[in-house]
Design an enzyme around this catalytic site. Sequence first.
Site, PDB file in Angstrom:
ATOM      1  N   ARG A   1       3.178  -1.877   3.443  1.00 45.38           N
ATOM      2  CA  ARG A   1       2.769  -1.224   2.193  1.00 45.38           C
ATOM      3  C   ARG A   1       3.058   0.259   2.325  1.00 45.38           C
ATOM      4  O   ARG A   1       3.610   0.689   3.332  1.00 45.38           O
ATOM      5  CB  ARG A   1       1.281  -1.441   1.948  1.00 45.38           C
ATOM      6  CG  ARG A   1       0.465  -0.865   3.094  1.00 45.38           C
ATOM      7  CD  ARG A   1      -0.995  -0.746   2.804  1.00 45.38           C
ATOM      8  NE  ARG A   1      -1.686  -0.222   3.974  1.00 45.38           N
ATOM      9  CZ  ARG A   1      -2.966   0.013   4.033  1.00 45.38           C
ATOM     10  NH1 ARG A   1      -3.735  -0.222   2.994  1.00 45.38           N
ATOM     11  NH2 ARG A   1      -3.521   0.508   5.121  1.00 45.38           N
TER      12      ARG A   1
ATOM     13  N   CYS B   1      10.212   4.908  -1.303  1.00 46.78           N
ATOM     14  CA  CYS B   1      10.822   6.233  -1.223  1.00 46.78           C
ATOM     15  C   CYS B   1      10.363   7.059  -2.425  1.00 46.78           C
ATOM     16  O   CYS B   1      10.495   6.613  -3.563  1.00 46.78           O
ATOM     17  CB  CYS B   1      12.341   6.099  -1.234  1.00 46.78           C
ATOM     18  SG  CYS B   1      13.144   7.657  -1.657  1.00 46.78           S
TER      19      CYS B   1
ATOM     20  N   GLU C   1      -3.504   6.371  -0.574  1.00 51.22           N
ATOM     21  CA  GLU C   1      -3.122   7.080   0.662  1.00 51.22           C
ATOM     22  C   GLU C   1      -1.625   7.399   0.718  1.00 51.22           C
ATOM     23  O   GLU C   1      -0.907   6.990   1.632  1.00 51.22           O
ATOM     24  CB  GLU C   1      -3.546   6.285   1.898  1.00 51.22           C
ATOM     25  CG  GLU C   1      -5.044   6.216   2.053  1.00 51.22           C
ATOM     26  CD  GLU C   1      -5.498   5.809   3.451  1.00 51.22           C
ATOM     27  OE1 GLU C   1      -4.705   5.225   4.205  1.00 51.22           O
ATOM     28  OE2 GLU C   1      -6.666   6.092   3.785  1.00 51.22           O
TER      29      GLU C   1
ATOM     30  N   CYS D   1      10.638  10.232   4.191  1.00 51.21           N
ATOM     31  CA  CYS D   1      11.816   9.388   3.968  1.00 51.21           C
ATOM     32  C   CYS D   1      13.069  10.241   4.182  1.00 51.21           C
ATOM     33  O   CYS D   1      13.084  11.438   3.888  1.00 51.21           O
ATOM     34  CB  CYS D   1      11.777   8.812   2.559  1.00 51.21           C
ATOM     35  SG  CYS D   1      13.210   7.773   2.196  1.00 51.21           S
TER      36      CYS D   1
ATOM     37  N   CYS E   1      16.359   9.100   3.180  1.00 50.61           N
ATOM     38  CA  CYS E   1      17.456   8.372   2.535  1.00 50.61           C
ATOM     39  C   CYS E   1      18.377   9.342   1.788  1.00 50.61           C
ATOM     40  O   CYS E   1      18.094  10.534   1.678  1.00 50.61           O
ATOM     41  CB  CYS E   1      16.906   7.312   1.586  1.00 50.61           C
ATOM     42  SG  CYS E   1      16.276   7.995   0.058  1.00 50.61           S
TER      43      CYS E   1
ATOM     44  N   GLU F   1     -13.462   6.110   0.839  1.00 53.25           N
ATOM     45  CA  GLU F   1     -13.420   4.957   1.750  1.00 53.25           C
ATOM     46  C   GLU F   1     -14.029   5.333   3.085  1.00 53.25           C
ATOM     47  O   GLU F   1     -13.741   6.409   3.626  1.00 53.25           O
ATOM     48  CB  GLU F   1     -11.972   4.541   2.053  1.00 53.25           C
ATOM     49  CG  GLU F   1     -11.242   3.803   0.989  1.00 53.25           C
ATOM     50  CD  GLU F   1      -9.849   3.393   1.499  1.00 53.25           C
ATOM     51  OE1 GLU F   1      -9.692   3.144   2.712  1.00 53.25           O
ATOM     52  OE2 GLU F   1      -8.932   3.340   0.672  1.00 53.25           O
TER      53      GLU F   1
ATOM     54  N   TRP G   1      -7.759  -1.192  13.090  1.00 57.63           N
ATOM     55  CA  TRP G   1      -6.405  -0.720  13.389  1.00 57.63           C
ATOM     56  C   TRP G   1      -6.253   0.076  14.672  1.00 57.63           C
ATOM     57  O   TRP G   1      -5.187   0.588  14.966  1.00 57.63           O
ATOM     58  CB  TRP G   1      -5.837   0.055  12.199  1.00 57.63           C
ATOM     59  CG  TRP G   1      -6.819   0.920  11.482  1.00 57.63           C
ATOM     60  CD1 TRP G   1      -7.532   0.587  10.366  1.00 57.63           C
ATOM     61  CD2 TRP G   1      -7.212   2.248  11.819  1.00 57.63           C
ATOM     62  NE1 TRP G   1      -8.353   1.615   9.988  1.00 57.63           N
ATOM     63  CE2 TRP G   1      -8.176   2.663  10.856  1.00 57.63           C
ATOM     64  CE3 TRP G   1      -6.862   3.141  12.834  1.00 57.63           C
ATOM     65  CZ2 TRP G   1      -8.778   3.913  10.884  1.00 57.63           C
ATOM     66  CZ3 TRP G   1      -7.472   4.390  12.877  1.00 57.63           C
ATOM     67  CH2 TRP G   1      -8.410   4.756  11.899  1.00 57.63           C
TER      68      TRP G   1
ATOM     69  N   GLU H   1      -5.869  -7.078   7.766  1.00 59.69           N
ATOM     70  CA  GLU H   1      -7.223  -6.516   7.761  1.00 59.69           C
ATOM     71  C   GLU H   1      -8.328  -7.564   7.830  1.00 59.69           C
ATOM     72  O   GLU H   1      -9.460  -7.307   7.425  1.00 59.69           O
ATOM     73  CB  GLU H   1      -7.378  -5.593   6.555  1.00 59.69           C
ATOM     74  CG  GLU H   1      -6.573  -4.319   6.790  1.00 59.69           C
ATOM     75  CD  GLU H   1      -6.515  -3.363   5.629  1.00 59.69           C
ATOM     76  OE1 GLU H   1      -6.684  -3.809   4.482  1.00 59.69           O
ATOM     77  OE2 GLU H   1      -6.268  -2.165   5.884  1.00 59.69           O
TER      78      GLU H   1
HETATM   79  C1  GLA Z   1      -7.015   2.951   4.447  1.00 58.89           C
HETATM   80  C2  GLA Z   1      -6.517   2.245   3.220  1.00 58.89           C
HETATM   81  C3  GLA Z   1      -7.235   0.963   2.939  1.00 58.89           C
HETATM   82  C4  GLA Z   1      -7.496   0.193   4.209  1.00 58.89           C
HETATM   83  C5  GLA Z   1      -8.233   1.056   5.189  1.00 58.89           C
HETATM   84  C6  GLA Z   1      -8.561   0.347   6.482  1.00 58.89           C
HETATM   85  O1  GLA Z   1      -7.996   3.839   4.216  1.00 58.89           O
HETATM   86  O2  GLA Z   1      -6.569   3.049   2.066  1.00 58.89           O
HETATM   87  O3  GLA Z   1      -6.442   0.209   2.049  1.00 58.89           O
HETATM   88  O4  GLA Z   1      -6.303  -0.233   4.753  1.00 58.89           O
HETATM   89  O5  GLA Z   1      -7.419   2.151   5.516  1.00 58.89           O
HETATM   90  O6  GLA Z   1      -9.246   1.181   7.366  1.00 58.89           O
HETATM   91 ZN    ZN Z   2      14.069   8.546   0.264  1.00 60.80          ZN
END
Ligand code: GLA
Ligand code: ZN
Length: 691
Positions: free
Chosen positions: A110, A114, A149, A154, A156, A310, A318, A358
């Site tokens: 995800r 670009c 986020e 990039c 390219c 968040e 992660w 996740e």
């Molecule tokens: C980021 C993303 C979320 C999720 C969290 C997991 O903050 O915005 O979509 O992936 O990390 O910690």
């Molecule tokens: Zn690019």
Amino acid sequence: MKNKWGKILFGGDYNPEQWPREIWKEDMRLFKLAGIDIATVNVFSWALNQPDEETFQFQWLDDVMDMLHENGIHACLATSTAAHPAWMASKYPDVLTVDTKGQKRMFGRRHNSCPNSPAYQKFSTKMASVLAERYKDHPAVLLWHVNNEYGWRCYCENCACEFREWLKERYGSLEALNRAWYTSFWGHTFYDWNEIVLPSSLSEHLDANHDKTAFQGISLDYDRFNSDSILKCYKLERDAIKAVIPDAMVTTNFQGNGTYKPLDYFKWAKELDVVALDTYPTNDMPMSRIAMRHDLMRGLKDGAPYMLMEQSPSQINWKDINPLKRPGVMRLWSYQAIARGAESVMFFQMRRSVGAYEQFHGAVIDHCGHENTRVFQECTELGQELQRLGDTLLNAKTSAKVAILFDWENWWSIEHSSGPSARLRYVEQIEKYYDALYDHNIQVDMIGTDTNLEEYEVVIAPVLYMLKPNYANKLEEFVERGGTLVTTFLSGIVDEHNLVTLGGYPGHLRKLLGIWIEEIDALFPDQSNSMVMVGQHSDLGIEGTFQCGHLCDLLHTEGADIEAVYGREFYAGKPVLTRNKFGKGEAWYIASDPEASFLSMFLKRITERKKINAILETPAGVEVTVREKEGQRYMFVLNHNDKPVSVHIGEEAQLDLLGARRIHGNTEIPEHGVLILQTTQSITSGIGERQ
Ligand code: GLA
Ligand code: ZN
């Protein structure tokens, strides 16, 4: 932020598209139990919303939005553009990014588009516009969450073409560009705009991590361009929403706990209606680090409240090893954010996923699916507490007399530099100064180079390597009026193109600091020098010897007083700490990287001299901040220790907002406990002398 919501929002990322509808009903029951009043929806559902170029299908989202509204839950409606659909990547490969080694990515993961892809810009803007039309009158919508986020880089061909356009706009001519980039070095003179390529590992960069480069000027401009390119994508979507809903509140969530290097968040914040932060501290992170980042989020819009968009209710997924948040820690860290200006407490995520990356990320509702879990109970208790707090804390301001400068362009610039030490890390230097003040419970604002300095008594600008045009004048005016400036080694070295200001370091700061620097020594990690305090006649009142290292400037005074000298090396006896009286104020220069105990003592003295005192004296590990509103003062006392502590809160009775009782004197705070003490007592800016 003009707060439309009347209380601290409580909720988070909700992904009903991953679940069968029978679960949705159960979600609503559980949300109500936990006091959830906001759900961020539609974050990663582009492929679901648009199965092909011509078709849009929003029935599922209509149903989710209606369901939220029926259950009294606001929607933070995302635009779903943070992960492009597979069909788009296959039909319009220009949406796929190219990495620093020239490898074109395939469809996957995800945050993968670009920013200069014509297809991505067209389709993402269209999606924002279609969503705005469809939900413009939907009563659940409280705010808009563009993408997710944003970030990365990039390399390219579309990005290269846009870079050339961006450069034409910035420089006007190749002569100006060649000058700014110092292309007479290593035969780099450009005669045609098309000769310019992006600074990647295939061209100017010495490694894949985008730090060391052969041409700092090129890399720095690429950083600016890349941040601007991604910002342009945000603005396209924001404008598409505002074209339909002029008063829409639009934001996007900032990553990297707020210090995400590729995006200049001071510049970005100007385009957001409210700043939103994603924060994922690990259990072993010093709490001051997170406090600093919260202060930075508040500073991005000159003290305006921001959103905690968040955090994990429990563990993350992660890192290699992902421990649980200990009991009480989620609540404690939520109040830490509120204490520093956040007006929402939101989680990633509401329900723990069954599959994919996740599936082990913490969630309000766990895989067991019911409410009888520790995490759900802790969330519920916090949800109820926030309901009881109502609007009490909304729009309460934090005012500090001490500011620390944080500048993304300076950060990029320092870490692109090939000397004197590749080990210098800008954020680490900022943290050292912040930590010293944090430990003394002295409130700090994190400010940018555009921030007005009038409100401040003390400005600290660690490693101010790049001096932007006129910034030296701004600092001079500040000190002239009576302010105290503290700056350090490797300051005033380059201009905004990363070109050295000639005539002796620290360039344009020379007059203000009353010094000039001839040489800069770099020390190996196991080496150190010492700072021997010599200002016997000085009112600083620090005696003894302290360790210092990393870099050591060899300087000459030109009017400044010498407060400490080096203890070792061929430059023993030369100044390492100087103070220059300038107008009604003074400007300090710390010529090396001192040990923490020195900074602690030094900043205490510097602030005391300005009558800036600790908000409260507390045992170690207890954080204190103040927010103020309408003559009321709210003091947050946060116990980060794994054991109870006793704090003396003063003899006058204060209202303990969360405990609904009046308390005074010695008060025990349980492990990970929180106090919010309300008083009507007025206190100058939450710090300083009592009136
Ligand atoms: C980021 C993303 C979320 C999720 C969290 C997991 O903050 O915005 O979509 O992936 O990390 O910690
Ligand atoms: Zn690019």
